[in-house]
Design a protein around this motif. Structure first.
Motif, PDB file in Angstrom:
ATOM      1  N   LEU A   1      75.984  19.514  83.943  1.00 48.57           N
ATOM      2  CA  LEU A   1      76.833  20.789  83.734  1.00 48.57           C
ATOM      3  C   LEU A   1      75.934  21.615  82.905  1.00 48.57           C
ATOM      4  O   LEU A   1      75.892  22.895  83.087  1.00 48.57           O
ATOM      5  N   ALA A   2      75.192  21.082  81.842  1.00 44.72           N
ATOM      6  CA  ALA A   2      74.449  22.217  81.137  1.00 44.72           C
ATOM      7  C   ALA A   2      73.328  22.753  81.866  1.00 44.72           C
ATOM      8  O   ALA A   2      72.980  23.844  81.678  1.00 44.72           O
ATOM      9  N   ALA A   3      72.519  21.801  82.634  1.00 47.34           N
ATOM     10  CA  ALA A   3      71.503  22.320  83.444  1.00 47.34           C
ATOM     11  C   ALA A   3      71.851  23.434  84.383  1.00 47.34           C
ATOM     12  O   ALA A   3      71.201  24.613  84.687  1.00 47.34           O
ATOM     13  N   GLY A   4      73.078  22.849  85.110  1.00 46.17           N
ATOM     14  CA  GLY A   4      73.878  24.192  86.105  1.00 46.17           C
ATOM     15  C   GLY A   4      74.053  25.369  85.488  1.00 46.17           C
ATOM     16  O   GLY A   4      73.587  26.529  85.799  1.00 46.17           O
ATOM     17  N   THR A   5      74.470  25.207  84.263  1.00 53.27           N
ATOM     18  CA  THR A   5      74.861  26.561  83.445  1.00 53.27           C
ATOM     19  C   THR A   5      73.582  27.576  83.014  1.00 53.27           C
ATOM     20  O   THR A   5      73.623  28.454  83.152  1.00 53.27           O
TER      21      THR A   5
ATOM     22  N   GLY B   1      72.022  28.785  86.128  1.00 50.05           N
ATOM     23  CA  GLY B   1      72.856  30.101  86.740  1.00 50.05           C
ATOM     24  C   GLY B   1      72.828  31.168  85.546  1.00 50.05           C
ATOM     25  O   GLY B   1      72.993  32.477  86.138  1.00 50.05           O
ATOM     26  N   ALA B   2      72.812  31.061  84.263  1.00 51.99           N
ATOM     27  CA  ALA B   2      72.702  32.172  83.486  1.00 51.99           C
ATOM     28  C   ALA B   2      71.409  32.699  83.432  1.00 51.99           C
ATOM     29  O   ALA B   2      71.309  33.867  83.000  1.00 51.99           O
ATOM     30  N   THR B   3      70.443  31.955  83.742  1.00 51.49           N
ATOM     31  CA  THR B   3      68.945  32.383  83.692  1.00 51.49           C
ATOM     32  C   THR B   3      68.635  33.620  84.628  1.00 51.49           C
ATOM     33  O   THR B   3      67.908  34.355  84.736  1.00 51.49           O
ATOM     34  N   VAL B   4      69.337  33.136  85.985  1.00 49.79           N
ATOM     35  CA  VAL B   4      68.802  34.235  86.973  1.00 49.79           C
ATOM     36  C   VAL B   4      69.259  35.450  86.730  1.00 49.79           C
ATOM     37  O   VAL B   4      68.343  36.474  86.986  1.00 49.79           O
ATOM     38  N   PRO B   5      70.495  36.021  86.622  1.00 47.84           N
ATOM     39  CA  PRO B   5      70.461  37.579  85.993  1.00 47.84           C
ATOM     40  C   PRO B   5      69.559  37.973  84.895  1.00 47.84           C
ATOM     41  O   PRO B   5      68.925  38.914  85.050  1.00 47.84           O
TER      42      PRO B   5
ATOM     43  N   ALA C   1      64.211  29.775  86.966  1.00 49.31           N
ATOM     44  CA  ALA C   1      65.610  29.420  86.576  1.00 49.31           C
ATOM     45  C   ALA C   1      65.885  27.800  86.756  1.00 49.31           C
ATOM     46  O   ALA C   1      66.286  27.107  86.008  1.00 49.31           O
ATOM     47  N   MET C   2      65.277  27.125  87.709  1.00 47.07           N
ATOM     48  CA  MET C   2      65.323  25.801  88.165  1.00 47.07           C
ATOM     49  C   MET C   2      64.758  24.894  87.018  1.00 47.07           C
ATOM     50  O   MET C   2      65.116  23.730  86.664  1.00 47.07           O
ATOM     51  N   PHE C   3      63.531  25.318  86.722  1.00 44.92           N
ATOM     52  CA  PHE C   3      62.653  24.872  85.742  1.00 44.92           C
ATOM     53  C   PHE C   3      63.358  24.762  84.186  1.00 44.92           C
ATOM     54  O   PHE C   3      63.580  23.858  83.576  1.00 44.92           O
ATOM     55  N   LEU C   4      63.883  25.965  83.891  1.00 50.04           N
ATOM     56  CA  LEU C   4      64.560  26.029  82.777  1.00 50.04           C
ATOM     57  C   LEU C   4      65.765  25.120  82.734  1.00 50.04           C
ATOM     58  O   LEU C   4      66.221  24.547  81.712  1.00 50.04           O
ATOM     59  N   GLY C   5      66.812  25.339  83.846  1.00 50.71           N
ATOM     60  CA  GLY C   5      67.731  24.402  83.914  1.00 50.71           C
ATOM     61  C   GLY C   5      67.197  22.925  83.905  1.00 50.71           C
ATOM     62  O   GLY C   5      67.952  22.183  83.159  1.00 50.71           O
ATOM     63  N   THR C   6      66.110  22.379  84.395  1.00 49.99           N
ATOM     64  CA  THR C   6      65.883  21.020  84.380  1.00 49.99           C
ATOM     65  C   THR C   6      65.489  20.684  82.635  1.00 49.99           C
ATOM     66  O   THR C   6      65.742  19.657  82.458  1.00 49.99           O
TER      67      THR C   6
END
Length: 71
Positions: free
Chosen positions: A48-52, A55-59, A25-30
């Motif tokens: 904001l886009a990275a955090g979103t 956060g959306a990737t984890v579930p 999730a952190m890799f995809l956010g980056t």
């Protein structure tokens, strides 16, 4: 009493599955944040886009990456 304390210290904080989900999730956010910044957006918008995205990737990853006990 000491055996219980030793067991707690030897047990990992996160399971391998949870660590894999969070790292992915952190890799995809980056990646999303970098691409947003490369498109000419402000740093705040990229964060904001990275955090979103993270956060959306984890579930989603939680459902995709099955637990070892799932049959």
């Amino acid at each position: 009493m000491q055996d219980e304390a030793r067991d707690d210290r030897e047990r990992p904080l996160l399971s391998v599955r949870a660590a894999l989900i969070f790292v992915t999730a952190m890799f995809l956010g980056t990646v999303v944040g970098t691409l947003t910044l490369a498109c000419g957006s402000e740093i705040a918008q990229a964060l904001l886009a990275a955090g979103t995205a993270a956060g959306a990737t984890v579930p989603a990853l939680n459902r995709i990456i099955g637990d070892a006990t799932d049959s």
